[in-house]
Design a protein around this motif. Structure first.
Motif, PDB file in Angstrom:
ATOM      1  N   LYS A 111       0.824  -1.199   0.000  1.00 19.83           N
ATOM      2  CA  LYS A 111       0.000   0.000   0.000  1.00 19.83           C
ATOM      3  C   LYS A 111       0.876   1.275   0.000  1.00 19.83           C
ATOM      4  O   LYS A 111       0.674   2.186  -0.803  1.00 19.83           O
ATOM      5  CB  LYS A 111      -0.892  -0.013   1.248  1.00 19.83           C
TER       6      LYS A 111
ATOM      7  N   LYS B 243       1.909   3.823  -3.514  1.00 11.74           N
ATOM      8  CA  LYS B 243       1.660   5.257  -3.531  1.00 11.74           C
ATOM      9  C   LYS B 243       2.948   6.042  -3.852  1.00 11.74           C
ATOM     10  O   LYS B 243       2.967   6.890  -4.734  1.00 11.74           O
ATOM     11  CB  LYS B 243       1.123   5.673  -2.155  1.00 11.74           C
ATOM     12  N   GLU B 244       4.033   5.692  -3.148  1.00 13.37           N
ATOM     13  CA  GLU B 244       5.259   6.486  -3.306  1.00 13.37           C
ATOM     14  C   GLU B 244       5.983   6.193  -4.622  1.00 13.37           C
ATOM     15  O   GLU B 244       6.514   7.104  -5.253  1.00 13.37           O
ATOM     16  CB  GLU B 244       6.193   6.280  -2.105  1.00 13.37           C
TER      17      GLU B 244
END
Lengths: 503, 503
Positions: free
Chosen positions: B170, B174-175
């Motif tokens: 997760k 995102k990063e």
């Protein structure tokens, strides 16, 4: 052999294999500590040593080991030859370790550490009185150990047995006495002859890089296997066998005296060639190492003295050395050079002694230790005894304790019974050389041609391969067909030095 | 704290200390094997490794360990903070190891060894099909392990947790997505700009001796402690921490490209400074090492990129480098030099990639592994997926499997979940740099004056000292006051490369 017996032997050998693995890890740690381990990591490293050494010691004296010994000793005939010899070795260690009460042993280990650092200071200050109480305690402990272990004829035999199994005071007394009878007058005759090699042969420096390259070439000639070893630099040179495929040596370079590195490397190379050529079948057992300090020393001295201080060796290698010496040896005739590397001259310090007087240094220490453990002298009277013997055998008297009684590290770590190995090694080497000549009558010619491999092959077959499966005197008997005798060494020394000094 | 609780904790910590001692011995053996252990000894050395590693593994999963975990877990409040953290670490390892059936694990270890040697051959022949069946089996095993270990959200999380505890799909999704969104167009803009550093700056050779001396001077500036370490030479450079007082690094010299040794040494120096500065109180526990692969990489990348690829660093050191470069750099202006050491250009091989495109290599591997362990792709389709992603992100397509899917060793040893650490490390480093600027606003000035010690001190206090007592995301939160974010890395990259390429 029954299946159950085989299984039991297998379990025993597996147990031993694990012990030897711990030992190999310890050896690597020791090598690393001496060849450049960062200082700040040493405190924690000593914890690691503690854990591994305790585990090794624990396994050598455990109930499991006791059970192996008890159950296998009764049916030796069912064991393989490897199993039998391994069992004997483990039993010996077990008995040695189990007989000293643990609390007493712990006290002794602490004393050893203290004594070594006090000795260092005492030597620096040349003050025997400072070291005396520690030496007294170390001797007392060892006297107690002798009683725990037992002995048949002479108390000192129990200590000799730690380093030279099977060799006793009775044997050494006889052979050292013969040696003394030859060397003492020989040294005096040499002094009287007034002959001396030219002093300036070894002046001037040879770059360390050149010394190293020359040393490596000689190691190669000797048959040291670089795929199974490496050469590093340390203050105190040594050889260390991790396993037959990994036997490392170190040397020390002195820019102003190439002899330190060259003869040092050859000496350690002799030790290493022994360990490199132990039979692979002994790996993972306590038999996979040199059989005794003396036999080990015989191999290093064989290469250092019997090979590399022989004139024929330099017939082949003098030209090579010259090529590394920046012209410094160009005008020195081979015979002058040969004389110079064999100079014999009484001196105070054992580790700097020449190859004739060296044995006298050892004999003095032997006689002192023997007297000490038979209560014929007390520690406080040792300096006097020491100095008197130097006067009597070598004709020189130490000016102070530092160059006398305090010079060696051995006693400070409680190593009594170790010294004789050095002179025994020389004796073994000379006796082996005599036997070798029967098989290799062209020995000198081989040297002149730089063919050292037949020599190595002979030593491999006769001595090295057996590791610890043969005891020292058994090796001598098997190799030479005779009992140990000083005769060959005395003849070798008389012949060599009479010729050198034209006596 | 009650006396009995204290005693119990003491016993537990002693038990762990013994395990760590075995581990330190193993680390020394690994270091030795890579820095010059004689070849012929390696077969027996691997037996020694086997004994020590088995003992370590055995102790980590023994009934005794289970009893410690059972009895101490219930009364954590009675434990010291060190005891608590150590217990957590041991519990984690225990669960990881105990859940895999021993027979299955043994099969896996054999497969690993086979797969690595098959991979080597397959890469040499550029033949993925040859390696495919082994890769399939390795993936199957790891899928089973994931089920044994369990996971909460994503199967791949179980593997990520081995290297970067607490970091999940997760977070990474995102990063990495933010990172990709910045880097992919940046790389394209650079290509479109047509700007390139002069090619001949790094031609010509610098003697290895000079490269070494320069590297040592830079290590000294960085504050690498030579009393607690040493620099050796190996084909594959690495840093290894035996204990905080003994952290060794190695480097590789390329006569024709000094950058290999210099940036390599600085990189490994960053790893080493981390390990050298872990609190001494953690010695003898599993906490006495870097907390994760990613945080470790953040420290090496901090020094390699944020420090040594900064222009200010070379304001101080360019003159020094020139003095070792035999005049080769004398006519190269600092700005040309700075541009050249920061060139960004898509290429096939990860370990040769520049510092902008490197993260894309990692993101590709991450996406592939994630798909693999979520059953969205099968092993046979990996080369196609690989090539498509290289085309999409880097605009280049590998010509064969050797420069594509087969280039990395990681998968052949079953190391899945490892790759993301490299890019996370870069992200951590950039975020740390931002936080450092609050405390050291004169950062660039320090670099210009060669004052790297305040930087080291900051890293020591904020990161290094804690060893494994803080988890990666905890470190980031504590050091920067924020959660992990790619923002600082994207800003850093945009600023740096826009300026360099005048975008």
């Amino acid at each position: 052999m029954g299946k159950r017996a085989l299984e039991k032997e297998g379990k025993f050998l597996n147990y031993v294999k694990k012990m030897e693995a711990y030992d190999e890890a310890l050896q690597l740690i020791y090598w690393d500590m001496r060849t450049g381990a960062p200082k700040k990591g040493l405190q924690q490293r000593s914890q690691v040593i503690g854990v591994l050494a305790s585990e090794y010691f624990h396994m050598s004296t455990s109930e499991e080991m006791a059970a192996f010994i008890a159950s296998l000793s009764g049916k030796k005939e069912t064991l393989s030859s490897l199993g039998q010899k391994t069992l004997e070795e483990c039993k010996k260690t077990y008995n040695q370790n189990i007989k000293i009460p643990p609390a007493e042993y712990k006290e002794y280990v602490i004393l050893q550490a203290e004594a070594e650092s006090v000795w260092e200071e005492a030597r620096a200050k040349s003050d025997f009185e400072m070291f005396r109480p520690y030496l007294e305690k170390l001797v007392e402990f060892n006297k107690k150990f002798i009683n725990y272990w037992g002995y048949s004829e002479n108390k000192y035999d129990a200590l000799l047995d730690l380093y030279e199994p099977g060799v006793t005071v009775k044997t050494i007394d006889k052979e050292f006495s013969a040696l003394k009878k030859t060397i003492v007058p020989l040294v005096r005759n040499i002094a009287d002859s007034g002959k001396k090699p030219s002093k300036d042969i070894f002046w001037g420096s040879i770059p360390i890089k050149n010394q190293k390259e020359f040393s490596l070439k000689i190691l190669e000639q000797m048959g040291y296997d670089f795929q199974a070893g490496r050469l590093d630099e340390t203050v105190h040179p040594f050889a260390i066998g991790l396993n037959p495929g990994d036997v490392r040596i170190t040397t020390r370079y002195n820019q102003n005296d190439w002899r330190t590195a060259v003869f040092g490397t050859i000496h350690e190379g002799g030790h290493a060639i022994y360990e490199q050529n132990i039979s692979q079948t002994l790996i993972g057992t306590p038999l996979c190492t040199g059989t005794s300090m003396g036999i080990h020393e015989s191999q290093s001295l064989f290469y250092e003295n019997i090979v590399a201080r022989n004139r024929s060796f330099w017939v082949h290698n003098y030209h090579l050395l010259k090529s590394y010496a920046n012209g410094q040896l160009d005008h020195v005739p081979l015979d002058d050079f040969y004389f110079a590397i064999n100079e014999a001259k009484p001196s105070f310090i054992r580790i700097e002694a020449d190859n004739l007087t060296y044995s006298l240094h050892i004999i003095i220490r032997y006689e002192i230790e023997k007297a000490l453990f038979n209560d014929e002298v007390s520690v406080k009277d040792l300096p006097e005894m020491w100095n008197a013997k130097y006067e009597e055998y070598l004709g020189i008297c130490p000016n102070n304790d530092a160059e006398g009684i305090l010079q060696d590290v051995h006693w400070s770590s409680g190593s009594f019974g170790y010294f004789p190995s050095y002179a025994l090694g020389y004796m073994y080497a000379a006796q082996m050389k005599h036997a070798m000549l029967q098989d290799l009558p062209s020995y000198d010619e081989l040297l002149e041609n730089g063919e050292l491999l037949p020599i190595k092959k002979w030593l491999n077959e006769k001595i090295h391969q057996f590791g610890k499966t043969k005891k020292p005197l058994e090796i001598i008997q098997d190799v030479t067909g005779e009992r140990l005798t000083a005769d060959y060494l005395t003849r070798y020394l008389v012949d060599k030095y009479s010729a050198l000094y034209a006596l």
